[in-house]
Design an enzyme around this catalytic site. Structure first.
Site, mmCIF file in Angstrom:
data_model
loop_
_atom_site.group_PDB
_atom_site.id
_atom_site.type_symbol
_atom_site.label_atom_id
_atom_site.label_comp_id
_atom_site.label_asym_id
_atom_site.label_seq_id
_atom_site.Cartn_x
_atom_site.Cartn_y
_atom_site.Cartn_z
ATOM 1 C CG ASP A 224 30.028 82.254 -4.016
ATOM 2 O OD1 ASP A 224 30.510 81.100 -4.045
ATOM 3 O OD2 ASP A 224 29.835 82.933 -5.039
ATOM 4 C CE LYS A 227 33.837 77.848 -2.459
ATOM 5 N NZ LYS A 227 32.917 78.981 -2.660
ATOM 6 C CG ASN A 253 31.040 76.913 -5.256
ATOM 7 O OD1 ASN A 253 31.288 78.100 -5.071
ATOM 8 N ND2 ASN A 253 30.755 76.416 -6.441
ATOM 9 C CD GLU A 282 30.595 78.036 -10.024
ATOM 10 O OE1 GLU A 282 31.384 78.557 -9.221
ATOM 11 O OE2 GLU A 282 29.598 77.404 -9.663
#
Length: 297
Positions: A224, A227, A253, A282
Site C-alpha cells: 500500500d 504504486k 489501489n 476509499e
C-alpha cells in the site's frame, strides 16, 4: 411672513432645516439599506461557497478518479494545510485524540473513517475495502506480516488487531513525519507491542530483514505504498527469500490509481495464483479493488 429680530424669514429657515433633516434621514436610511444589501449578498455568496465546498463538489467528484485526486488530495488538503498550519496526518491524529477511546483499536478505526468521510478525504484503505483486508488477514492468520506503506497507521491497526498473541507486523514508512504520527496513532489503539515500524526506503529495508530483523519469511504482505514500487519490491522479496510457499500478498489501489505492471506480473507468472476483489476507492464511488496473490514457490 414672520421675521426674526434681524429681519430674516423665520419660516424659510425652519423649512430649510426641515429639508436638511429629511435629506440626512434619507441618506442614513439609504446607507443602512446598502449595508444590509451588501451583508445579504455576502451571506448568500458565503452560503453558496460553503455548499460548493462541503457538499456539491465532493458529491460530483466522487465518481471520477482524476477529480477525486485533484479536489481532495491537492486543492482541499493544501487549503486546510494553509488555514490550520498543520498537515493531514497531524489533523487525523488530533481527531483520534479528541474522539477515539484510548486502547480501543475499533474506536480508532471508526474515528478515522468518520473523519475521512465527513471532513477530509485521505488515502487510507478505508471502510469499504477494509473488511476485505480483515477477511484475508483472518484467513491467513499470519505469524509474521509485512506492510509496505504505513502513512498514518490506519491499515496497520486493521491488520495488527487481528494478529494472534506472539505474532508481529513489520510496517515500512519512507516519510519520517508520517512515521511520527503513525506511532502515536498505533499507540492510541493499544497495538504498539504488535507493530514494529521501520523508517526508510523499502528497497533498502527489505534486504535487511533476515540479518537485522531475524525474519525467515513473511506469511502475509500488504502492499500500500507508492504504486510504481509494487512490482520491484515484490521481486526483491522473492530474491531475498522472504516469500515462502503459501505466502499471501494483498495489494491495494490496483485499479485506482492503478498498478498495471504489477497486475500483469502476478496474474501471468506461474509463481502466483491471483484473484481480484472489486470494491471502491476509499470514501468514494470510484471503482478500485484489492489483488490477492498466493506465492506458489
Amino acid at each position: 411672513m414672520p421675521l426674526d429680530g434681524q429681519g430674516q424669514d423665520v419660516g424659510s429657515e425652519e423649512e430649510g432645516g426641515g429639508k436638511e433633516h429629511c435629506h440626512t434621514a434619507w441618506t442614513a436610511a439609504a446607507s443602512s439599506s446598502m449595508w444590509l444589501y451588501f451583508l445579504f449578498v455576502c451571506g448568500g455568496v458565503m452560503a453558496a461557497l460553503y455548499a460548493l465546498w462541503s457538499w456539491l463538489i465532493p458529491a460530483v467528484v466522487q465518481y471520477n478518479p482524476l477529480l477525486v485526486v485533484l479536489w481532495h488530495d491537492i486543492i482541499v488538503q493544501r487549503v486546510l494545510n494553509f488555514l490550520t498550519g498543520s498537515t493531514q496526518p497531524q489533523r487525523i491524529l488530533k481527531a483520534v485524540q479528541n474522539n477515539a477511546t484510548w486502547g480501543d483499536a475499533e474506536s480508532v478505526i471508526a474515528t478515522i473513517d468518520n473523519y475521512c468521510r465527513r471532513k477530509e478525504w485521505a488515502m487510507n484503505v478505508g471502510d469499504d475495502k477494509g473488511p476485505i483486508l480483515d477477511s484475508v488477514v483472518s484467513e491467513v492468520s499470519p505469524k509474521v506480516a509485512l506492510e509496505l506503506g504505513t502513512y498514518c497507521g490506519y491499515s496497520t491497526i486493521r491488520i495488527a488487531r487481528l494478529l494472534s498473541p506472539g505474532s508481529c507486523l513489520i510496517t515500512l514508512e519512507f516519510n519520517p513525519d508520517c512515521a511520527i504520527i503513525a506511532r502515536q496513532i498505533i499507540a492510541w489503539a493499544g497495538l504498539q507491542d504488535r507493530v514494529q515500524l521501520l523508517e526508510g526506503p523499502s528497497k533498502d529495508l527489505i534486504p535487511q530483514m533476515k540479518e537485522s530483523f531475524r525474519v525467515k519469511s513473511f506469511d502475509f504482505v500488504f502492499l500500500d505504498h507508492w504504486k510504481e514500487y509494487y512490482l520491484p519490491d515484490t521481486k526483491l522479496l522473492e530474491e531475498c527469500g522472504l516469500l515462502r510457499k503459501g505466502t499471501v500478498l494483498l495489494a491495494d489501489n490496483v485499479i485506482c490509481p492503478g498498478t498495471p505492471k504489477y497486475l500483469e506480473y502476478v496474474r501471468n507468472s506461474p509463481r502466483y495464483e491471483s484473484c481480484y476483489f472489486k470494491s471502491h476507492l476509499e470514501y468514494t464511488k470510484v471503482e478500485d479493488g484489492l489483488e490477492k496473490s498466493v506465492f506458489l514457490g
